[in-house]
Design a protein around this motif. Structure first.
Motif, short mmCIF file in Angstrom:
data_model
loop_
_atom_site.label_atom_id
_atom_site.label_comp_id
_atom_site.label_asym_id
_atom_site.label_seq_id
_atom_site.Cartn_x
_atom_site.Cartn_y
_atom_site.Cartn_z
N GLY A 158 1.18 -1.35 -0.11
CA GLY A 158 0.29 -0.43 -0.59
C GLY A 158 0.97 0.78 -0.15
O GLY A 158 0.35 2.11 0.71
N SER A 159 2.14 1.08 -0.27
CA SER A 159 3.31 2.15 -0.41
C SER A 159 2.89 3.53 -1.23
O SER A 159 2.90 4.37 -1.11
CB SER A 159 4.38 2.22 -0.46
N GLY A 160 2.06 2.74 -2.41
CA GLY A 160 1.24 3.69 -3.77
C GLY A 160 -0.50 4.60 -2.96
O GLY A 160 -0.63 5.34 -3.25
N GLU A 161 -0.42 4.57 -1.47
CA GLU A 161 -1.93 5.00 -1.28
C GLU A 161 -1.39 6.13 -0.25
O GLU A 161 -2.29 6.55 0.93
CB GLU A 161 -2.61 4.26 -1.27
N LYS A 162 -0.24 6.21 0.04
CA LYS A 162 0.10 7.20 1.35
C LYS A 162 0.03 8.19 1.08
O LYS A 162 0.42 8.83 -0.03
CB LYS A 162 1.75 6.71 1.44
N PHE A 163 -0.25 8.82 1.98
CA PHE A 163 -0.68 10.74 1.83
C PHE A 163 -0.43 11.66 2.67
O PHE A 163 0.01 10.43 4.62
CB PHE A 163 -2.46 10.30 1.36
N VAL B 220 -13.65 20.84 -0.86
CA VAL B 220 -12.94 20.23 -0.13
C VAL B 220 -11.94 18.88 -1.31
O VAL B 220 -12.39 18.96 -2.22
CB VAL B 220 -13.49 18.24 -0.03
N SER B 221 -10.66 19.52 -0.86
CA SER B 221 -9.19 19.26 -1.13
C SER B 221 -8.68 17.68 -0.84
O SER B 221 -8.58 17.21 0.41
CB SER B 221 -8.60 20.24 -1.21
N ASP C 79 -4.31 13.59 -7.83
CA ASP C 79 -4.56 12.89 -9.10
C ASP C 79 -5.82 12.96 -9.00
O ASP C 79 -6.42 12.59 -10.32
CB ASP C 79 -3.49 12.13 -9.78
N LEU C 80 -6.20 12.69 -7.70
CA LEU C 80 -8.15 12.45 -7.64
C LEU C 80 -8.82 13.50 -8.24
O LEU C 80 -9.98 13.24 -8.46
CB LEU C 80 -8.45 12.27 -6.01
N VAL C 81 -8.01 14.38 -8.57
CA VAL C 81 -9.12 15.86 -8.84
C VAL C 81 -8.12 16.06 -10.02
O VAL C 81 -6.81 16.26 -9.76
CB VAL C 81 -9.48 16.49 -8.15
N ALA C 82 -8.71 17.91 -10.76
CA ALA C 82 -8.51 18.31 -11.56
C ALA C 82 -8.09 19.23 -11.14
O ALA C 82 -6.77 19.69 -11.55
CB ALA C 82 -9.61 18.49 -12.56
#
Length: 344
Positions: free
Chosen positions: A208-213, A254-255, A262-265
């Motif tokens: 899950g390292s690609g999901e770290k935030f 909400v951000s 990359d989830l939002v434009a």
């Protein structure tokens, strides 16, 4: 305890034997005493057993000899256990020392006064053996004003600390160079992307390292009575006015956190609120508002913000921290960082 067992055995009938209970002495001593004291207690227990055997005329009997040998073995094992415990205590002390050094390097002391701001900071770790985690904060005086970041890294452990170090390093560098908070945030996002895209040599990719935030709030306090905020999926700051009114400084939209842009434009937009003299702003991590009491109720920050009334900001923040701990009735379940800012 040895004396009590010895007296009972001395006055008891020879048919009722209490001497084997003397092994409890070195066994308990290994839990709290050092190596020498444990050895002394074991030797004392063995000596008392020999004297009591002589008193009851049981020296030389097979059963009594086995009891003495067992006692000697327990005493030796207790000394070994004491030595192992002392070794583990030294290792734990070294770990705590390293954690304290890491905290001073990563979360540097925040000056009490920066520009026109009076600042207090508090950090409470949910881990008893360490004083640092994935929460982060920094205050920097720049040509654009006082810039602040408070954030929280997803996850726990060394990876979270390393990610927090990358975010803080990017903020400290960009805060001086970039003309606005959007540029600072872009630099932080780029640094986090580089970290998430590169695996250290010899370390397998973490699940899950690609999901770290990283959730974070950036704030810029200029010379006027306005503060600019930029929120990346973080709990909104709480603003307490000089007149006693208060509320959350929520963003217009909400951000997503850093690392998930990359989830939002569109990128998050800065927004401004009034911040007049005598006002105060509390920036915090979710360990504060998600602190639960015995019945599972979250800490009601908006209802309890009135505790921030002390003249000294550090005392006010200490009062709030104590109130959170009273709410949970003990240790918090998650790390909690708090930054209190007052305009002087």
């Amino acid at each position: 305890m040895l004396a009590l067992v010895a007296l009972v055995d001395f006055w008891a009938s020879p048919d009722i034997i209490f001497r084997p209970m003397l092994v409890l002495g070195p066994a308990f001593a290994s839990l709290w005493c050092g190596i020498r004291r444990t050895a002394l207690v074991g030797l004392t227990a063995l000596t008392l057993s020999v004297l009591l055997s002589y008193h009851h005329h049981t020296l030389g009997r097979r059963q009594n000899t086995l009891t003495l040998l067992t006692m000697a073995g327990v005493a030796a094992a207790s000394v070994g256990a004491s030595a192992d415990r002392k070794k583990r205590e030294r290792i734990l002390a070294d770990v705590r020392s390293v954690a304290e050094v890491a905290q001073r390097v990563l979360l540097r002391p925040v000056p009490r006064r920066v520009g026109s701001m009076h600042i207090a900071v508090g950090y409470t770790s949910a881990t008893a053996e360490a004083s640092i985690g994935g929460d982060l904060y920094e205050v920097t005086l720049t040509p654009s004003g006082v810039r602040v970041i408070v954030g929280d890294v997803q996850g726990k452990g060394l990876d979270a600390v390393e990610t927090a170090a990358d975010v803080l390093g990017a903020f400290r560098e960009a805060a001086y160079d970039e003309p606005d908070l959007t540029g600072v945030a872009t630099r932080i996002e780029a640094a986090l992307r580089r970290r998430l895209g590169a695996e250290p040599a010899g370390r397998p990719p973490a699940a899950g390292s690609g999901e770290k935030f990283v959730t974070a709030v950036l704030a810029e306090f200029g010379d006027g009575e306005v503060v600019t905020l930029l929120n990346y999926g973080h709990p909104s700051p709480f603003v307490l006015r000089g007149g006693g009114d208060g509320g959350f400084a929520d963003p217009d939209d909400v951000s997503p956190p850093f690392g998930l842009s990359d989830l939002v434009a569109a990128a998050p937009r800065p927004y401004t609120i009034k911040f007049a003299p005598a006002d105060q702003m509390l920036l915090y991590t979710d360990g504060v508002i998600e602190a639960r009491d015995a019945e599972g109720r979250f800490y009601p920050l908006a209802e309890r913000a009135h505790v921030l009334t002390a003249d000294d900001p550090e005392q006010a923040l200490g009062d709030l921290r104590a109130d959170v701990l009273r709410h949970v009735g003990g240790r918090i379940a998650d790390d909690a960082a708090m930054l209190l800012i007052r305009r002087r």
